[in-house]
Motif scaffolding. Structure first.
Motif, PDB file in Angstrom:
ATOM      1  N   SER A  33     -57.440 -29.292  33.793  1.00  0.00           N
ATOM      2  CA  SER A  33     -58.357 -28.161  33.787  1.00  0.00           C
ATOM      3  C   SER A  33     -58.021 -27.238  32.627  1.00  0.00           C
ATOM      4  N   ASN A  43     -64.507 -27.312  27.856  1.00  0.00           N
ATOM      5  CA  ASN A  43     -64.180 -27.028  29.250  1.00  0.00           C
ATOM      6  C   ASN A  43     -63.625 -28.301  29.888  1.00  0.00           C
ATOM      7  N   THR A  64     -62.214 -28.354  32.796  1.00  0.00           N
ATOM      8  CA  THR A  64     -62.368 -28.285  34.244  1.00  0.00           C
ATOM      9  C   THR A  64     -63.573 -29.100  34.703  1.00  0.00           C
ATOM     10  N   ASN A  65     -64.673 -28.973  33.948  1.00  0.00           N
ATOM     11  CA  ASN A  65     -65.862 -29.754  34.313  1.00  0.00           C
ATOM     12  C   ASN A  65     -66.248 -30.774  33.246  1.00  0.00           C
ATOM     13  N   ASN A  66     -65.355 -30.992  32.257  1.00  0.00           N
ATOM     14  CA  ASN A  66     -65.559 -31.992  31.209  1.00  0.00           C
ATOM     15  C   ASN A  66     -66.871 -31.795  30.460  1.00  0.00           C
ATOM     16  N   THR A  67     -67.019 -30.616  29.852  1.00  0.00           N
ATOM     17  CA  THR A  67     -68.192 -30.346  29.035  1.00  0.00           C
ATOM     18  C   THR A  67     -67.785 -29.681  27.730  1.00  0.00           C
ATOM     19  N   PRO A 103     -71.795 -33.363  28.344  1.00  0.00           N
ATOM     20  CA  PRO A 103     -70.659 -33.888  29.118  1.00  0.00           C
ATOM     21  C   PRO A 103     -69.784 -34.801  28.264  1.00  0.00           C
TER      22      PRO A 103
END
Length: 270
Positions: free
Chosen positions: A237, A253, A255-258, A267
């Motif tokens: 993360s 990011n 944390t959400n893979n973006t 993504p």
């Protein structure tokens, strides 16, 4: 990490027929390429820090008679000079020879030399690593990597200041990426098993910068601490703010893979 490039570029290239869109697309491609290079280089230098700490801890255990120095059979050959508990500075040589397949599946070769002013857990100790024909897989690594023990934080976790100067990673194709770092690394898991690097976890805060193979300059500031784990290797993360070329609104990011570029979110697979 190479598998990220295809799906992102497929999205980026859609509908870019007009000249303005093509120019915009070129900037996007350069940005994405630079960020992909960064993710590789960053992981390589974080790996250097972890393996360097492991070598110093192993050397202390060996000098105290608690274990023997590793051999080529199951890892690199580690030598310590002077070989005792109290004399400093010490020169610790980590020799991977022509190649060692390590537990994490990474093949390393060449030599890393660490000059330590004290043991790894000693507050104020500094550990300066340099490289002699050292490779992480097929990537050649150069530069100076310095780790300083800053002591315990309020959560009773050890913190280390990390400085990377003149960092350079050269790909098998011959192209080079340049990298520097000034960060704080917090050891949040695995400190109770100092001879087992693979259960380690840590948080990274601070600033990093670099120049891509295409000459694109970038700087990164940690917005939310990057949470590194060693096995399986990856970033669990965290969020990075990126200033790259003339752009200052890029975010990675984990944390959400973006990745956010030009206000658009793409993504990626870590």
């Amino acid at each position: 990490m190479k598998k990220i490039l295809v799906p992102i570029l497929a999205i980026v290239l859609m509908g870019c027929q007009e000249k303005e869109n093509v120019n915009n697309d070129t900037a996007q491609q350069q940005t994405i390429a630079a960020l992909l290079e960064y993710t590789v280089v960053n992981k390589i230098f974080q790996d250097v820090g972890n393996n360097g700490g492991d070598a110093v801890l192993s050397s202390e255990s060996s000098a105290s008679g608690k274990s023997s120095v590793k051999s080529e059979v199951d890892g690199p050959t580690i030598t310590v000079e002077p070989f005792d508990l109290t004399s400093f500075p010490k020169t610790i040589t980590v020799d991977y020879g022509t190649g060692v397949l390590c537990q994490d599946g990474i093949t390393r070769k060449g030599i890393v030399t660490i000059v330590s002013t004290g043991w790894y857990r000693s507050v104020g100790s500094k550990h300066t690593a340099t490289f002699d024909n050292y490779y992480h897989e097929n990537f050649k690594v150069e530069g100076t990597h310095v780790v300083e023990n800053l002591g315990l934080n309020q959560d009773n976790n050890l913190e280390y200041g990390v400085t990377i100067a003149d960092g350079k990673v050269t790909a098998p194709t011959g192209v080079a990426v340049y990298y520097s770092e000034n960060t704080t690394r917090t050891w949040i898991a695995g400190s109770d098993t100092p001879l087992n690097i693979w259960d380690d976890e840590y948080l990274l805060n601070g600033n990093q910068s670099g120049v891509s193979a295409a000459g694109v300059e970038y700087s990164l500031t940690v917005e939310e601490a990057l949470h590194f784990i060693l096995l399986p290797r990856g970033i669990e993360s965290g969020i990075l703010d990126v200033d790259i070329a003339d752009l200052n609104d890029v975010k990675i990011n984990f944390t959400n893979n973006t990745i956010t570029i030009f206000g658009q979110i793409y993504p990626f697979s870590s």
